[in-house]
Design a protein around this motif. Structure first.
Motif, short mmCIF file in Angstrom:
data_model
loop_
_atom_site.label_atom_id
_atom_site.label_comp_id
_atom_site.label_asym_id
_atom_site.label_seq_id
_atom_site.Cartn_x
_atom_site.Cartn_y
_atom_site.Cartn_z
N LYS A 176 0.82 -1.21 0.00
CA LYS A 176 0.00 0.00 0.00
C LYS A 176 0.86 1.26 0.00
O LYS A 176 1.78 1.39 0.77
CB LYS A 176 -0.89 -0.03 1.24
CG LYS A 176 -1.90 1.05 1.30
CD LYS A 176 -2.57 1.05 2.66
CE LYS A 176 -1.96 2.10 3.49
NZ LYS A 176 -2.49 2.72 4.54
N GLY A 177 0.51 2.15 -0.88
CA GLY A 177 1.17 3.44 -0.84
C GLY A 177 2.41 3.55 -1.70
O GLY A 177 2.99 4.61 -1.83
N ARG A 178 2.86 2.43 -2.31
CA ARG A 178 3.99 2.54 -3.23
C ARG A 178 3.46 3.03 -4.56
O ARG A 178 2.47 2.53 -5.07
CB ARG A 178 4.63 1.17 -3.43
CG ARG A 178 5.15 0.56 -2.18
CD ARG A 178 6.55 1.10 -1.90
NE ARG A 178 6.99 0.63 -0.59
CZ ARG A 178 7.50 -0.57 -0.37
NH1 ARG A 178 7.62 -1.40 -1.36
NH2 ARG A 178 7.88 -0.91 0.84
N LEU A 179 4.17 3.98 -5.13
CA LEU A 179 3.74 4.48 -6.43
C LEU A 179 4.10 3.48 -7.52
O LEU A 179 5.24 3.11 -7.69
CB LEU A 179 4.44 5.81 -6.72
CG LEU A 179 3.80 7.05 -6.10
CD1 LEU A 179 4.74 8.22 -6.19
CD2 LEU A 179 2.50 7.38 -6.79
N LEU B 283 0.96 12.69 1.22
CA LEU B 283 1.22 11.29 1.60
C LEU B 283 1.62 10.46 0.39
O LEU B 283 2.51 9.63 0.46
CB LEU B 283 -0.04 10.69 2.23
CG LEU B 283 -0.44 11.21 3.59
CD1 LEU B 283 -1.75 10.59 4.02
CD2 LEU B 283 0.64 10.91 4.61
N TYR B 284 0.92 10.65 -0.70
CA TYR B 284 1.11 9.77 -1.86
C TYR B 284 1.54 10.60 -3.06
O TYR B 284 0.74 10.93 -3.92
CB TYR B 284 -0.17 9.02 -2.16
CG TYR B 284 -0.63 8.18 -0.99
CD1 TYR B 284 0.03 7.00 -0.68
CD2 TYR B 284 -1.70 8.58 -0.20
CE1 TYR B 284 -0.36 6.23 0.39
CE2 TYR B 284 -2.10 7.82 0.88
CZ TYR B 284 -1.43 6.64 1.17
OH TYR B 284 -1.82 5.87 2.23
N GLU B 364 -1.30 10.05 -6.07
CA GLU B 364 -2.27 8.95 -6.17
C GLU B 364 -3.67 9.49 -5.95
O GLU B 364 -3.90 10.35 -5.11
CB GLU B 364 -1.97 7.87 -5.12
CG GLU B 364 -0.74 7.06 -5.47
CD GLU B 364 -0.59 5.82 -4.61
OE1 GLU B 364 -1.60 5.35 -4.04
OE2 GLU B 364 0.55 5.34 -4.49
N LYS B 394 -1.98 8.32 -10.24
CA LYS B 394 -2.22 6.87 -10.26
C LYS B 394 -3.56 6.63 -9.57
O LYS B 394 -3.81 7.12 -8.48
CB LYS B 394 -1.11 6.16 -9.49
CG LYS B 394 -1.29 4.67 -9.51
CD LYS B 394 -0.17 3.98 -8.75
CE LYS B 394 -0.48 2.52 -8.59
NZ LYS B 394 -1.29 2.24 -7.39
N ASN B 396 -6.41 4.67 -7.67
CA ASN B 396 -6.78 3.53 -6.82
C ASN B 396 -8.30 3.51 -6.72
O ASN B 396 -8.88 4.28 -5.97
CB ASN B 396 -6.24 3.69 -5.39
CG ASN B 396 -4.75 3.87 -5.36
OD1 ASN B 396 -4.03 3.19 -6.09
ND2 ASN B 396 -4.28 4.79 -4.55
N LYS B 406 -10.76 4.86 4.06
CA LYS B 406 -9.42 5.35 3.76
C LYS B 406 -9.41 6.87 3.65
O LYS B 406 -8.64 7.55 4.32
CB LYS B 406 -8.93 4.73 2.44
CG LYS B 406 -7.53 5.18 2.04
CD LYS B 406 -7.06 4.46 0.78
CE LYS B 406 -5.58 4.63 0.55
NZ LYS B 406 -5.19 5.95 0.07
#
Lengths: 323, 525
Positions: A176-179, B283-284, B364, B394, B396, B406
């Protein structure tokens, strides 16, 4: 995803058929396997189709008219176009476009590439794990054997897709959270880990037979290490059924990958594989946009059928009882 | 042979005789799950709507969304900060517990507890006082003319039942369920007979309901059918009587079918994008040590990169109305003054360059895939459009249960960029200013501000909006607040979607613009 990975099962097939210094080509053409191959038109057709599809998939970046993974090139206004021969089709998109304006043909090429790459790597992983565990279990016997085989039995009670879903769920949380990129390896891992049992059981059975043969006893007598005996001497003698299972599993892995993607836990929607494409197309079944699901579905069916035919043939050809 | 025929005839006769004279089972399906039956867990229209058949608030809303008495027979404003509610007498919960003032006080405490997702129902500082068993007073800190606007979805729990079933604390997560969330005990016209989260829920009419039933149903079965095509197929084949939503690409098909129809209407929900402009580091993202979304130019670049006309015509197939503000034009008279920042990728690129990101950055995006009409397709389109100005977003996409946890308060807004839809429960702009753009304070303000956008000036205006009684002045204040959010692109409003329910022609059902599915007004042939 490199060319070597893609070609590996084929390469192994030929290695199994040769393995001696005499001219490789001569050996291949002289072999029973080649004779059996040549004598079945169906198998030759299957091999041709498989080769063509693998080739097209490998060359996707070269031959595909568009790059469907390049989001910048997508135009939403091109979405939902029918194939070129249907009223309203656009000559730029031979097989039409999907809901985001991706060219179906290009996406199939790229998607097949992902599907094949994932399946090959997953099967290799499964072979690696299964063969090692099978060898160890068969060679050592006793408690080691019991533990490994009970784990295998438990694993066998679950359908592969369930295990794949489970592993996928755990891996998704871990990564989770890796690009970027993680989904590909998560799929390889989850399919690979759910397929190893068959190899382990087959190899264990054969190892049980092999380990009491004279050459193993001789090797033991001259003081070779256990690892050397197992992997250098026993392994080559138990490999041919592994090859057969591997080929058949390849088709199964393609299906599993497609199923996982169809269920929405596979490759992201921005980089569709065949399964993802079918999932997207499925939404448009009632609205008349049949091309979104028909072409990827057909591709998947043909690919799986061709690989399965090859696997079946290989099983029969390598089985001395059937000759 | 003869014997067999007789037996068969007898069996048939028994079957005919024992079948209830008028078994009217209403079956409906939604694309997402009904998980916890605790309506304080997830402040989401679908869940609130489903539970609205089972539980009731002090007030209710009628078919045209007008406030009508519910568990309170009537109410009066004794003085501007003191409201008195007279409770309906003789009402019993499904479990047989009598409904009294204690239940109201208990429910108020429960709604304001830290785990509650509906804290904004009762303004912070409001005191609830029991006058007698059937009279309750609400004492507010300041005048609040819209105190009871959202009470139709503040459902009253039975204190005795909650204590007996361990339901005094609110379930924090809608996907991880404790035993009590599989049961429900309300005063409403339907009783939940069985509940399998994410699969099937069976409702039976409540024979002891205090009101006069306007439905003729003997049973209601709810199912989750996530796949668009399967949901359409189920409706067309007559397996279900109603479903929501009809995928926009299938509206024509469902209309053309002889036994089904599509109920359409403008929906009050607005779909919009949140950007995390609160954290010091995203964060992302691949941007480290700073947060690009803190810069209004970056937010505006995102805004201008999105081609809403294309989304309107292709993804929504015309079934949406693009919006420049966070509320439906039906709910705010001055909406027309606001125009979207024009779609202009070149201007967007320029803004990004000015802000110091000439090559864009990676981020993300979180998106539900079973909540709003074509939610995932919208997100995909947005991601592709952003790619053209160099933003590597990206996507999700995930089911709503996971998504709300989330991106929402449960996991402390663990998201950098996301899509959300919102219908103000009070049908009033104050709700929007408080929940969506108010600074997060953990007490109710900004609870659904998934991007953490915070401008104290907006909060100050929102405070004035609450106490302003003059409609013209009030609208002016609201317009000021929206203007600030618009000018600095605090959030990116996208559109109001169109309601599209697929219904069997055998069924008559009321479609309210808030998209609650209330079957206590449904009739089946």
């Amino acid at each position: 995803m490199s060319a070597e990975d893609q070609g590996l099962p084929m390469a192994e097939t030929s290695r199994a058929a040769t393995a001696a210094p005499r001219g490789i080509l001569t050996r291949i053409f002289d072999s029973d396997l080649w004779y059996s191959f040549r004598s079945s038109r169906l198998v030759m057709a299957a091999a041709t189709v498989t080769l063509l599809m693998v080739g097209a998939a490998l060359l996707a970046p070269v031959i595909a008219p568009h790059d469907p993974y390049d989001l910048r090139a997508l135009n939403l206004m091109d979405s939902d176009l029918p194939p070129v021969w249907v009223q309203g089709g656009d000559p730029r998109f031979l097989l039409g476009t999907d809901d985001q304006g991706r060219d179906i043909l290009s996406t199939i090429l790229y998607g097949t590439r992902s599907s094949i790459a994932i399946s090959v790597l997953a099967v290799l992983l499964a072979i690696g794990i299964g063969v090692s565990l099978g060898l160890v279990a068969g060679y050592f016997g006793g408690i080691v054997d019991t533990i490994i085989m009970r784990i295998a039995d438990v694993k066998l009670t679950f359908p592969a897709i369930l295990v794949a879903l489970l592993i996928n769920g755990i891996a998704q949380t871990l990564f989770k959270g890796r690009l970027g990129g993680a989904e590909f390896w998560i799929l390889v891992l989850s399919i690979g880990l759910s397929f190893w049992v068959q190899y382990a059981r087959t190899v264990r059975g054969m190892t049980l037979v092999e380990k009491n043969k004279e050459y193993v006893q001789a090797a033991r007598l001259i003081g070779l290490s256990r690892a050397a005996i197992m992997f250098k001497h026993v392994l080559p003698n138990v490999l041919s059924p592994v090859l057969v299972i591997g080929t058949i599993n390849l088709a199964l892995a393609v299906i599993t990958e497609a199923t996982l993607s169809f269920l929405g836990v596979g490759l992201p929607p921005t980089e569709p594989s065949l399964g993802t494409m079918i999932q997207i197309g499925n939404k448009y079944l009632f609205s008349g946009s049949w091309w979104m699901v028909a072409f990827p579905g057909l591709t998947l069916a043909i690919l799986v059928l061709a690989v399965n035919l090859l696997g079946d043939w290989l099983r029969d050809a390598l089985n001395p009882k059937l000759r | 042979m003869k014997l067999r025929i007789t037996t068969l005839a007898a069996a048939l006769a028994v079957a005919v005789l024992t079948a209830p004279a008028e078994a009217k089972t209403f079956r409906y399906a939604f694309q997402g799950d009904l998980n916890a039956l605790d309506p304080y867990t997830l402040n989401e229209t679908f869940t609130l709507g489903a539970m609205g058949n089972v539980m009731e608030g002090l007030t209710k809303r009628d078919k045209d969304l007008k406030i009508i008495p519910g568990l309170a027979e009537r109410w009066e404003i004794v003085e501007p900060t003191r409201w008195r509610f007279y409770l309906r007498k003789g009402v019993k919960f499904h479990g047989g517990e009598p409904f009294t003032a204690d239940d109201v006080i208990f429910s108020a405490e429960r709604a304001l507890s830290p785990e509650s997702n509906i804290k904004s129902r009762i303004a912070a500082g409001t005191k609830v006082v029991k006058v007698d068993d059937h009279t309750v007073e609400f004492i507010t800190t300041g005048p609040n003319p819209i105190l009871h606007y959202e009470w139709d979805t503040w459902y009253i729990f039975s204190k005795a039942w909650s204590e007996a079933n361990g339901a005094t604390k609110v379930q924090t997560s809608s996907s991880q369920l404790s035993p009590f969330t599989l049961k429900a005990n309300g005063t409403g016209p339907f009783i939940i007979e069985s509940h399998q989260p994410g699969v099937k829920t069976v409702f039976k009419p409540n024979p002891n309901w205090w009101g006069k039933p306007e439905h003729n149903l003997t049973e209601v079965i709810f199912q989750t059918i996530k796949s668009d095509a399967t949901r359409v197929a189920a409706l067309l084949s007559g397996e279900i009587d109603m479903m929501d939503p009809v995928p926009v690409q299938d509206i024509a098909r469902v209309k053309a079918n002889a036994s089904t129809d599509v109920l359409t209407g403008p929906e009050l929900r607005t779909i919009f994008l949140n950007m995390d402009s609160l954290r010091d580091e995203l964060l992302y993202s691949d941007v480290k040590g700073k947060n690009p979304f803190k810069d209004a130019r970056v937010r505006k670049a995102f805004y201008q990169a999105i081609d809403m006309e294309a989304i309107h015509s292709r993804v929504m197939r015309g079934n949406s109305a693009n919006s420049a503000i966070l509320i439906s034009p039906l709910l705010f008279s001055r909406s027309a003054e606001f125009k979207r920042h024009p779609y202009d990728p070149d201007a967007a690129k320029k803004l990004l360059t000015e802000a110091g990101y000439p090559n864009g950055f990676a981020v993300e995006m979180d998106c539900p895939n079973d909540r709003y009409v074509n939610d995932e397709a919208i997100c995909q389109a947005v991601v592709a459009m952003l790619a053209r100005i160099g933003i590597k977003a990206k996507l999700n996409a995930m089911p709503k249960a996971k998504y709300f946890e989330k991106a929402g308060a449960t996991q402390k807004y663990d998201s950098s960029f996301n899509l959300l839809g919102w219908t103000p429960g009070s049908f009033d702009s104050h709700n929007v200013l408080l929940n969506l753009v108010g600074c997060r304070d953990g007490k109710g303000s900004g609870a659904f501000n998934y991007g953490g956008y915070c401008n104290p000036k907006v909060d100050e205006i929102a405070g004035k909006v609450l106490t302003e009684n003059d409609p013209t002045k009030r609208d002016e204040l609201i317009a000021q607040a929206y203007r600030i959010v618009h000018d600095e692109a605090g959030l990116i409003p996208l559109h109001q979607q169109t309601l599209a329910w697929g219904v069997s022609k055998k069924v008559k059902i009321v479609q309210r613009a808030d998209n609650q599915i209330l079957f206590y007004w449904a009739q089946k042939e």
